[in-house]
Design a protein around this motif. Structure first.
Motif, PDB file in Angstrom:
ATOM      1  N   ILE A  32     -58.675  14.211  46.063  1.00  0.00           N
ATOM      2  CA  ILE A  32     -59.214  15.569  46.118  1.00  0.00           C
ATOM      3  C   ILE A  32     -60.733  15.577  46.029  1.00  0.00           C
ATOM      4  N   PHE A  33     -61.259  14.732  45.148  1.00  0.00           N
ATOM      5  CA  PHE A  33     -62.675  14.859  44.832  1.00  0.00           C
ATOM      6  C   PHE A  33     -63.571  13.934  45.643  1.00  0.00           C
ATOM      7  N   LYS A  34     -62.994  13.323  46.666  1.00  0.00           N
ATOM      8  CA  LYS A  34     -63.827  12.455  47.504  1.00  0.00           C
ATOM      9  C   LYS A  34     -64.764  13.276  48.365  1.00  0.00           C
ATOM     10  N   GLY A  35     -64.387  14.491  48.665  1.00  0.00           N
ATOM     11  CA  GLY A  35     -65.248  15.412  49.412  1.00  0.00           C
ATOM     12  C   GLY A  35     -64.671  16.786  49.217  1.00  0.00           C
ATOM     13  N   LEU A  36     -65.266  17.798  49.819  1.00  0.00           N
ATOM     14  CA  LEU A  36     -64.698  19.131  49.685  1.00  0.00           C
ATOM     15  C   LEU A  36     -63.453  19.209  50.556  1.00  0.00           C
ATOM     16  N   PRO A  37     -62.278  19.474  49.961  1.00  0.00           N
ATOM     17  CA  PRO A  37     -61.043  19.453  50.751  1.00  0.00           C
ATOM     18  C   PRO A  37     -60.892  20.719  51.586  1.00  0.00           C
ATOM     19  N   LEU A  38     -61.257  20.660  52.850  1.00  0.00           N
ATOM     20  CA  LEU A  38     -61.170  21.846  53.709  1.00  0.00           C
ATOM     21  C   LEU A  38     -60.031  21.760  54.718  1.00  0.00           C
ATOM     22  N   ILE A  39     -59.662  20.512  55.077  1.00  0.00           N
ATOM     23  CA  ILE A  39     -58.575  20.344  56.045  1.00  0.00           C
ATOM     24  C   ILE A  39     -57.341  19.927  55.258  1.00  0.00           C
ATOM     25  N   PRO A  40     -56.168  20.460  55.616  1.00  0.00           N
ATOM     26  CA  PRO A  40     -54.972  20.076  54.870  1.00  0.00           C
ATOM     27  C   PRO A  40     -54.679  18.577  54.973  1.00  0.00           C
ATOM     28  N   SER A  41     -54.205  18.004  53.878  1.00  0.00           N
ATOM     29  CA  SER A  41     -53.811  16.595  53.877  1.00  0.00           C
ATOM     30  C   SER A  41     -52.286  16.538  53.959  1.00  0.00           C
ATOM     31  N   ASP A  42     -51.694  15.402  53.665  1.00  0.00           N
ATOM     32  CA  ASP A  42     -50.255  15.259  53.899  1.00  0.00           C
ATOM     33  C   ASP A  42     -49.448  15.101  52.616  1.00  0.00           C
ATOM     34  N   PHE A  43     -50.000  15.551  51.484  1.00  0.00           N
ATOM     35  CA  PHE A  43     -49.322  15.251  50.233  1.00  0.00           C
ATOM     36  C   PHE A  43     -48.613  16.459  49.631  1.00  0.00           C
ATOM     37  N   LEU A  44     -48.573  17.566  50.385  1.00  0.00           N
ATOM     38  CA  LEU A  44     -48.015  18.803  49.833  1.00  0.00           C
ATOM     39  C   LEU A  44     -46.578  18.626  49.347  1.00  0.00           C
ATOM     40  N   LEU A  45     -45.747  17.981  50.180  1.00  0.00           N
ATOM     41  CA  LEU A  45     -44.343  17.837  49.814  1.00  0.00           C
ATOM     42  C   LEU A  45     -44.198  17.033  48.535  1.00  0.00           C
ATOM     43  N   GLU A  46     -44.994  15.979  48.444  1.00  0.00           N
ATOM     44  CA  GLU A  46     -44.966  15.115  47.256  1.00  0.00           C
ATOM     45  C   GLU A  46     -45.343  15.941  46.018  1.00  0.00           C
ATOM     46  N   ASN A  47     -46.406  16.736  46.132  1.00  0.00           N
ATOM     47  CA  ASN A  47     -46.845  17.572  45.013  1.00  0.00           C
ATOM     48  C   ASN A  47     -45.791  18.599  44.638  1.00  0.00           C
TER      49      ASN A  47
END
Lengths: 464, 267
Positions: free
Chosen positions: B34-49
């Motif tokens: 999350i904190f590597k940059g400002l998260p503006l584009i969705p990533s692929d971890f939603l299901l896991e979370n």
């Protein structure tokens, strides 16, 4: 009529105030009435302790033990595994657990004690608030009946951090926390010329050499790579290395205790070998994988919670060495029994089982990586240690626990914890972000500022 | 001119919605990324979370929070309105004292009374239930104060007089005449109680020791703890927790704003 109203008002307000005072007053006094028997007879008897639980004699008493105990813990995975295992041996002891965030633990506990409502039988003391907890005087002396534990069973450095100011042993260790330094092998190879633990630790004999090397690394990397990620990382290591008792009643000898540590860390800051992160912030967490820092403080729990959690692709990327100028303790949690517990035997049976017994440790060590703080554990289970753990792969196969036990434990020192330790830490935490940024602040000015902050928190104390 | 106005409103909207957007985006990331940059584009971890969140008792916790918030709204608004109506529209002994007392209790921080409140709840047999978190709204000084002011300004005494002369009973006057007049006030107060009890952290933290009765804020704080904070999972849980609050606010905002400004200008 108006006048009358006003006098009514004053009466009401003063009544309310008196009530509030009375309520808070009587609560802070409790706990002192409990017997503070000296555990003088404890040392010679080990019956009823964990080591005997596996014998046939222990089984009968284990099944007879009845009751319900409450446990507040933050590690739900641990509880979910350990409680059923405990119940196999103690089928009639019901363990009710509540997951409590360690940051809220003290507040929840204090309101529970003050209001006389729910207080757990098994109380955890994380290092951040341990002094405060011990000074509340709500934990039972484990060297007295019915526990009859003996401090001689613990590793030599432990009794001092598990005792309250009266000298009573009020907890056992959840897992030992002797600490060294974790380092990035790739960066070490590039800038120090070697990634072998023995060679790296041979280069860094003391902090002055560490700083000198740090300057070389900084120059060679074009100002990108620092030795520690945070001012706070360096401070934690060096402060605990210089561990010695410094609170005497209400006198806090801050100069004696912290001057040397602060001077060394400020020297590092001025040399530019410290990174700009505040520890345990998201940025700091990310820095593990980023690779702009060589060293991090590391205790046995760090392999899982710092390295593996923050650098999931870091297989083979890390190494572990003892810190220059000696080992220290880093974090850690004590496990104690509430004085007012109605099921002290059952609570102790749980602690014994989960944190010291052979059956419990077989799970606790192999699944959670916790090492018991007892001498017996290391004598009996040398084979477990030699076998290594899953986390060793992050360290290119270096046997972490063996390194901790053989190279780091022998030189560990630790402070007794009082509420003043917690206050000094609070004061420091509010000040250090400025110290790392503003290089015009000197070590001695910082120490003076720290003293005045501690004085604000503890007006009754004399601070030297 | 019109364009400038709309551009301005648009800019404000973007600024105020941006944190929500970031929260939702964060919930699709692996915590450490999350904190590597400002998260503006969705990533692929939603299901896991989401899996991390729903692996726990999230639905029960959600139900708990709803129970608490709805219970609090009903209780808090009812008592506040009754107190407000009584103090604003009836003459009785010690009325002024009562009014002062309400204002004074508003000045006492809630934390001061906390221990006393827990003792009280324990003696009433409500330890380890949701009751302490709901009952705290039954003596809500701000609500009472707000209603006193609101009813004083919006319900003309003459109307109540007329009703009395026409032979209406007191409860009927309250429910059929006073209540319809103070609807905006009730809506405002309901929104406030809902928001505050939904977000309340300290009280459930110290009064609830049973994971079965946890409310959302306390529960979220126990997600992925010890030395690792699972921000991804927490953000996913938070995003779901924020939704009802947003809806309540959207529904209530029209009357909410009316309620705040009511009585500001005397007609």
């Amino acid at each position: 009529m108006k006048r009358k109203n006003r006098s009514w008002l004053t009466t009401l307000v003063s009544l309310a105030l008196v009530l509030t005072l009375a309520l808070t007053g009587c609560n802070s006094g409790n706990g002192n009435s409990g017997a503070s028997g000296e555990g003088g007879t404890a040392g010679n008897s080990t019956e009823g302790n964990a080591e005997n639980k596996g014998n046939s004699g222990g089984e009968a008493t284990a099944a007879e033990l009845k009751g319900t105990i409450k446990v507040w813990d933050w590690d739900e995975a641990f509880l979910k595994k350990m409680v059923p295992e405990f119940n196999k041996l103690y089928p009639n002891v019901k363990v009710e657990y509540t997951v409590v965030n360690n940051n809220d633990y003290m507040q929840k506990l204090q309101s529970g004690i003050a209001s006389g409502s729910d207080v757990p039988d098994v109380i955890l003391g994380e290092m951040n608030y341990r002094g405060q907890l011990f000074d509340l005087d709500v934990l039972d002396n484990l060297e007295a009946a019915p526990y009859n534990f003996s401090r001689d069973q613990l590793l030599d450095y432990l009794p001092s951090i598990l005792s309250n100011t009266k000298g009573e042993l009020v907890g056992v260790d959840q897992s030992i926390t002797p600490a060294g330094l974790a380092y990035r092998r790739d960066l070490a190879k590039q800038y120090l010329g070697t990634d072998d633990p023995a060679e790296v630790s041979a280069i860094l004999t003391d902090w002055d050499t560490f700083i000198a090397k740090g300057k070389e690394v900084l120059a060679a990397s074009g100002g990108k790579v620092t030795m520690f990620a945070s001012f706070d990382d360096a401070y934690r290591v060096i402060r605990e290395q210089n561990s010695k008792p410094y609170v005497d009643g209400t006198t806090i000898n801050l100069t004696d205790r912290l001057q040397k540590a602060l001077e060394t860390v400020f020297k590092m800051r001025d040399a530019g070998v410290l990174g700009k992160y505040e520890s345990y912030t998201p940025g700091w967490n990310t820095s593990f994988a980023k690779g702009d820092n060589l060293f991090y403080p590391m205790a046995p729990w760090s392999a899982k919670w710092n390295i593996a959690a923050n650098d999931k692709d870091g297989i083979g990327r890390w190494g572990l060495i003892p810190a220059p100028e000696g080992s220290y303790t880093y974090g850690g949690t004590s496990i104690g029994v509430y004085k007012g517990s109605k099921n002290k035997e059952a609570a102790w049976a749980y602690i014994n089982f989960a944190y010291m017994s052979d059956e419990g440790m077989a799970i606790n060590y192999k699944e959670f990586g916790n090492m018991a703080g007892t001498k017996a554990f290391f004598e009996k289970h040398k084979d477990w240690i030699d076998a290594g753990t899953d986390y060793d792969q992050y360290f290119a196969g270096q046997n972490l626990n063996k390194t901790f036990v053989e190279e780091i434990v022998p030189s560990v020192k630790a402070d007794q914890q009082t509420k003043y330790n917690a206050m000094v830490q609070t004061a420091y935490s509010s000040l250090y972000p400025l110290w790392m940024k503003d290089t015009s602040i000197t070590a001695s000015a910082a120490l003076e500022k720290l003293k005045s902050e501690v004085k604000n928190l503890a007006p009754e104390a004399t601070i030297n | 001119m019109r364009i400038v106005k709309w551009l301005f409103i648009g800019a404000i909207t973007v600024i105020s919605l941006f944190p929500f957007y970031v929260m939702i985006m964060m919930s699709t990331y692996y915590s450490e990324n999350i904190f590597k940059g400002l998260p503006l584009i969705p990533s692929d971890f939603l299901l896991e979370n989401l899996r991390t969140v729903f692996k726990t008792d999230f639905l029960r916790v959600y139900a708990n929070s709803l129970t608490v918030s709805i219970g609090s709204v009903v209780l808090g608004v009812l008592t506040s309105t009754l107190i407000g109506y009584a103090v604003a529209k009836f003459q009785f002994k010690l009325r002024n004292t009562l009014n002062y007392f309400i204002i004074i209790t508003m000045m006492v921080p809630a934390q001061v009374g906390l221990i006393g409140y827990i003792i009280e709840m324990r003696h009433m047999g409500f330890g380890n239930t949701l009751m302490p978190v709901i009952l705290t709204w039954s003596a809500w000084s701000f609500g009472a104060f707000f209603m006193v002011q609101f009813i004083r300004d919006t319900v003309p005494g003459e109307i109540l007089e007329c009703a009395r002369i026409d032979g209406a009973s007191e409860p009927r006057i309250f429910f059929n005449i006073a209540l319809p007049l103070i609807k905006p006030g009730i809506a405002t107060l309901s929104t406030l109680v809902f928001l505050w009890s939904w977000n309340n952290y300290l009280l459930p933290l110290v009064t609830i020791n049973n994971a079965k009765s946890f409310t959302l804020p306390v529960f979220i704080s126990t997600l992925g703890i010890v030395h690792r904070t699972d921000y991804g999972a927490r953000m996913a849980a938070l995003a779901m927790a924020t939704l009802p609050v947003l809806i309540v606010f959207l529904i209530g905002s029209r009357t909410f704003i009316k309620g705040i400004t009511a009585g500001a200008v005397k007609g």
